[in-house]
Motif scaffolding. Sequence first.
Motif, mmCIF file in Angstrom:
data_model
loop_
_atom_site.group_PDB
_atom_site.id
_atom_site.type_symbol
_atom_site.label_atom_id
_atom_site.label_comp_id
_atom_site.label_asym_id
_atom_site.label_seq_id
_atom_site.Cartn_x
_atom_site.Cartn_y
_atom_site.Cartn_z
ATOM 1 N N GLU A 274 37.380 25.858 50.834
ATOM 2 C CA GLU A 274 38.444 25.843 51.832
ATOM 3 C C GLU A 274 39.809 25.971 51.168
ATOM 4 O O GLU A 274 40.707 26.658 51.680
ATOM 5 C CB GLU A 274 38.355 24.564 52.658
ATOM 6 N N ALA A 275 39.974 25.317 50.013
ATOM 7 C CA ALA A 275 41.238 25.409 49.286
ATOM 8 C C ALA A 275 41.480 26.833 48.794
ATOM 9 O O ALA A 275 42.614 27.334 48.811
ATOM 10 C CB ALA A 275 41.239 24.430 48.108
ATOM 11 N N LEU A 276 40.401 27.505 48.363
ATOM 12 C CA LEU A 276 40.517 28.882 47.915
ATOM 13 C C LEU A 276 41.015 29.785 49.036
ATOM 14 O O LEU A 276 41.909 30.620 48.831
ATOM 15 C CB LEU A 276 39.157 29.371 47.414
ATOM 16 N N PHE A 277 40.455 29.626 50.236
ATOM 17 C CA PHE A 277 40.891 30.415 51.388
ATOM 18 C C PHE A 277 42.344 30.127 51.734
ATOM 19 O O PHE A 277 43.116 31.047 52.034
ATOM 20 C CB PHE A 277 39.991 30.128 52.593
ATOM 21 N N ALA A 278 42.729 28.847 51.688
ATOM 22 C CA ALA A 278 44.101 28.476 52.041
ATOM 23 C C ALA A 278 45.102 28.962 50.996
ATOM 24 O O ALA A 278 46.157 29.517 51.339
ATOM 25 C CB ALA A 278 44.194 26.963 52.201
ATOM 26 N N ASP A 279 44.769 28.787 49.725
ATOM 27 C CA ASP A 279 45.704 29.155 48.660
ATOM 28 C C ASP A 279 45.965 30.650 48.598
ATOM 29 O O ASP A 279 47.066 31.093 48.251
ATOM 30 C CB ASP A 279 45.167 28.678 47.301
ATOM 31 N N HIS A 280 44.949 31.449 48.930
ATOM 32 C CA HIS A 280 45.084 32.905 48.847
ATOM 33 C C HIS A 280 45.249 33.559 50.219
ATOM 34 O O HIS A 280 45.263 34.793 50.303
ATOM 35 C CB HIS A 280 43.875 33.495 48.127
ATOM 36 N N ALA A 281 45.374 32.741 51.263
ATOM 37 C CA ALA A 281 45.560 33.249 52.632
ATOM 38 C C ALA A 281 44.530 34.330 52.958
ATOM 39 O O ALA A 281 44.856 35.398 53.472
ATOM 40 C CB ALA A 281 46.978 33.787 52.813
ATOM 41 N N LEU A 282 43.281 34.042 52.649
ATOM 42 C CA LEU A 282 42.218 35.019 52.871
ATOM 43 C C LEU A 282 41.945 35.187 54.362
ATOM 44 O O LEU A 282 41.868 34.210 55.110
ATOM 45 C CB LEU A 282 40.945 34.572 52.154
ATOM 46 N N THR A 283 41.780 36.436 54.785
ATOM 47 C CA THR A 283 41.518 36.751 56.190
ATOM 48 C C THR A 283 40.389 37.774 56.270
ATOM 49 O O THR A 283 39.832 38.188 55.255
ATOM 50 C CB THR A 283 42.782 37.312 56.875
ATOM 51 N N ALA A 284 40.082 38.197 57.501
ATOM 52 C CA ALA A 284 39.022 39.177 57.728
ATOM 53 C C ALA A 284 39.233 40.405 56.846
ATOM 54 O O ALA A 284 40.379 40.813 56.619
ATOM 55 C CB ALA A 284 38.988 39.573 59.201
ATOM 56 N N PRO A 285 38.145 40.946 56.289
ATOM 57 C CA PRO A 285 36.734 40.698 56.638
ATOM 58 C C PRO A 285 36.130 39.458 55.993
ATOM 59 O O PRO A 285 34.969 39.156 56.253
ATOM 60 C CB PRO A 285 36.034 41.959 56.139
ATOM 61 N N LEU A 286 36.880 38.767 55.134
ATOM 62 C CA LEU A 286 36.375 37.519 54.563
ATOM 63 C C LEU A 286 36.471 36.420 55.612
ATOM 64 O O LEU A 286 37.515 36.243 56.267
ATOM 65 C CB LEU A 286 37.175 37.134 53.318
ATOM 66 N N THR A 287 35.392 35.667 55.786
ATOM 67 C CA THR A 287 35.342 34.629 56.810
ATOM 68 C C THR A 287 34.689 33.380 56.236
ATOM 69 O O THR A 287 33.669 33.464 55.559
ATOM 70 C CB THR A 287 34.531 35.096 58.038
ATOM 71 N N LEU A 288 35.282 32.243 56.521
ATOM 72 C CA LEU A 288 34.723 30.967 56.096
ATOM 73 C C LEU A 288 33.806 30.449 57.200
ATOM 74 O O LEU A 288 34.243 30.208 58.328
ATOM 75 C CB LEU A 288 35.848 29.960 55.824
ATOM 76 N N CYS A 289 32.542 30.307 56.900
ATOM 77 C CA CYS A 289 31.574 29.832 57.893
ATOM 78 C C CYS A 289 31.956 28.427 58.343
ATOM 79 O O CYS A 289 32.254 27.567 57.503
ATOM 80 C CB CYS A 289 30.178 29.832 57.289
ATOM 81 N N PRO A 290 31.998 28.150 59.636
ATOM 82 C CA PRO A 290 32.369 26.813 60.102
ATOM 83 C C PRO A 290 31.377 25.760 59.641
ATOM 84 O O PRO A 290 30.188 26.036 59.455
ATOM 85 C CB PRO A 290 32.373 26.954 61.626
ATOM 86 N N SER A 291 31.873 24.565 59.438
ATOM 87 C CA SER A 291 31.043 23.453 58.976
ATOM 88 C C SER A 291 31.500 22.178 59.680
ATOM 89 O O SER A 291 32.687 21.990 59.936
ATOM 90 C CB SER A 291 31.180 23.294 57.458
ATOM 91 N N THR A 292 30.551 21.321 60.004
ATOM 92 C CA THR A 292 30.892 20.077 60.692
ATOM 93 C C THR A 292 29.841 19.009 60.418
ATOM 94 O O THR A 292 28.701 19.329 60.056
ATOM 95 C CB THR A 292 30.996 20.295 62.217
ATOM 96 N N THR A 293 30.243 17.761 60.590
ATOM 97 C CA THR A 293 29.297 16.634 60.550
ATOM 98 C C THR A 293 29.172 16.021 61.937
ATOM 99 O O THR A 293 28.532 14.977 62.092
ATOM 100 C CB THR A 293 29.775 15.552 59.558
ATOM 101 N N ASP A 294 29.753 16.671 62.946
ATOM 102 C CA ASP A 294 29.737 16.177 64.323
ATOM 103 C C ASP A 294 28.568 16.812 65.074
ATOM 104 O O ASP A 294 28.584 18.018 65.347
ATOM 105 C CB ASP A 294 31.061 16.526 65.005
ATOM 106 N N PRO A 295 27.528 16.050 65.427
ATOM 107 C CA PRO A 295 26.377 16.626 66.144
ATOM 108 C C PRO A 295 26.761 17.301 67.456
ATOM 109 O O PRO A 295 26.172 18.326 67.817
ATOM 110 C CB PRO A 295 25.470 15.415 66.374
ATOM 111 N N ALA A 296 27.732 16.749 68.166
ATOM 112 C CA ALA A 296 28.132 17.326 69.453
ATOM 113 C C ALA A 296 28.723 18.717 69.261
ATOM 114 O O ALA A 296 28.439 19.640 70.026
ATOM 115 C CB ALA A 296 29.134 16.412 70.149
ATOM 116 N N LEU A 297 29.542 18.883 68.235
ATOM 117 C CA LEU A 297 30.140 20.194 67.966
ATOM 118 C C LEU A 297 29.065 21.180 67.525
ATOM 119 O O LEU A 297 29.084 22.348 67.926
ATOM 120 C CB LEU A 297 31.214 20.067 66.882
#
Length: 206
Positions: free
Chosen positions: A21-44
């Motif tokens: 996540e830090a890599l994406f933020a630091d380099h402002a990476l955008t499409a076609p590169l995509t960070l797969c969503p991740s969660t620990t919330d069962p409802a989400l």
Amino acid sequence: MHASGTDLTGWSYTRRRAALEALFADHALTAPLTLCPSTTDPALAREWLAWTAAGLGGLCFKRLGQPNVGGARLCLKYKVRVTTEAVIGAVTGSLAAPRTVVLGRYGTDGLLQYVGRSTTLSQAAARALAERLAPPAAGGHPWEGWTSRAGWGTQRTLDVHLVQPDVVMEVAVDVARDAAGRWRHPARPHLIRTDTDIREVPLFGE
């Protein structure tokens, strides 16, 4: 996974994810590169399972403290599957002893379009299907001259036998499809139906 020359594979999933996540933020990476969503919330996570229209095939579960072990499949997968129907246009093996079926659906243009293959048929399903299969009727088959690869990463052509497309099979399929609308993974046969059901098969892409 490496960062600035550091091997991160021994890190926990939580640390590796934070670094990504830090890599994406630091380099402002955008499409076609995509960070797969991740969660620990069962409802989400349950909400994400409704994204099948966007091509989501399911969820992948990993332990938060788990390192990345090369060559080992340590994650669990939950695939979204639906039951639908498709027309049998060809088989592998032989008409007398089919091994898998090649499935199609009729498009809005009235043509039978390939949508995928099945997993290996059980002996009982193969026997029941063999009783209903027939060679293409006079006048040709909509897939005459059609070829397909035997599998991913191979140039070998799939050896199939065309059949009269008047038998419908109920199958369970992963919801994920490719850009052409074809099922990405083999369909699991459920039930063989008679030719009277062929008019009720949904159109291609529905």
